[in-house]
Design an enzyme around this catalytic site. Sequence first.
Site, mmCIF file in Angstrom:
data_model
loop_
_atom_site.group_PDB
_atom_site.id
_atom_site.type_symbol
_atom_site.label_atom_id
_atom_site.label_comp_id
_atom_site.label_asym_id
_atom_site.label_seq_id
_atom_site.Cartn_x
_atom_site.Cartn_y
_atom_site.Cartn_z
ATOM 1 C CG PHE A 111 -1.613 0.991 1.670
ATOM 2 C CD1 PHE A 111 -2.622 1.553 0.359
ATOM 3 C CD2 PHE A 111 -1.762 1.955 2.150
ATOM 4 C CE1 PHE A 111 -3.489 2.420 -0.127
ATOM 5 C CE2 PHE A 111 -2.832 3.160 2.324
ATOM 6 C CZ PHE A 111 -3.353 2.872 0.955
ATOM 7 C CE1 TYR A 112 6.527 4.999 0.947
ATOM 8 C CE2 TYR A 112 7.830 4.172 0.145
ATOM 9 C CZ TYR A 112 7.482 4.854 0.488
ATOM 10 O OH TYR A 112 8.123 5.679 0.468
ATOM 11 N N GLY A 113 3.639 1.575 -1.165
ATOM 12 C CA GLY A 113 3.989 1.681 -3.025
ATOM 13 C C GLY A 113 3.234 2.469 -4.124
ATOM 14 C CB THR A 147 0.263 5.862 -0.930
ATOM 15 O OG1 THR A 147 2.092 5.415 -0.074
ATOM 16 C CG2 THR A 147 -0.582 5.122 -0.174
ATOM 17 C CE LYS A 148 6.272 8.418 -0.399
ATOM 18 N NZ LYS A 148 6.781 9.812 -0.951
#
Length: 317
Positions: A151-153, A155-156
């Site tokens: 999910f971090y990726g 958002t980026k």
Amino acid sequence: MDKIFITGIAGFIGFHLAKKLHKLGFYVSGCDNFNPYYDPALKHQRAAYLHKLNILVLNCDLNDKEIIDLHLKTSNISHFVHLAAQAGIRHSITHPESYMHSNLSGFFQVLEVIRKNPNLKLIYASSSSVYGKRAETPFCETAPTDQPSSFYGATKKCNEVMAESYHKLYGLHCTALRFFTVYGPWGRPDMAYFSFTKAILENQPIPVFGEGKLMRDFTYIDDIIDGIIASLQKSNGCNDIFNLGHHKPYSISELISYLEALLEKKAIMEFLPTPPGDVPITYANVSKSKSVLNFDPKVDLKEGLSYFIKWYQKQYS
């Protein structure tokens, strides 16, 4: 003289960028919300260091846009470097709401600030995490990035899409920098090289995922800072994306071996399955960055770790 505003200025990369820009004679200011993802004491130490250089550090969240708006209007800022974000791939699995707040809502507020100040040039941090598991190695900027593994990726990747839409709609000057596993002195305690060093010195076991075969393109902080500064100088009316990585991945087993040699102490290893969201390898193709930004990373992993350990032993002696 260009005036640079940095979000996340008390963070690892923001701190080093502010120091270098100040040394080069730029006017530097920034903001940070000192969130507790890792011990805020380290962030406050970085901020105290910057205060001694007469660098203004505003204590505010990205979503407190009125404070940032006022500062931009009164300071004649020329470049806006957006580094603030909720970091951490594994943390995004258990705390996705903080990524929505900082990485999505926060980035929207940044774009709105730039829209209202159209002469500002925006340089912002993306991540190698956008590539996920599909991209062929080494990762090229034109590779598919529609299936990030965390999910971090996600958002980026969303930040890049948002910036592209604002560029097309409003003509914003945007440059995305995809960072690859940045490390060095004053770094983040949650990163493997930092937490492994602490554990080895304290005779604690270190978690080794995927049998130590996971590979990362570890990139020393000074090389990253040179890439950011080059992007400031090259920024134009385009919406562009650049990889900033060392372009030579090392396995986690190699990282541990280097730490053991530099610390002259063996690690106690606890082998664990690879967590969800982790990818087997990150590996930057930096041909475009070399051509356009003259980006040329110089510090290899063993040398960079030696600099980190000297700082660590002094910092925590």
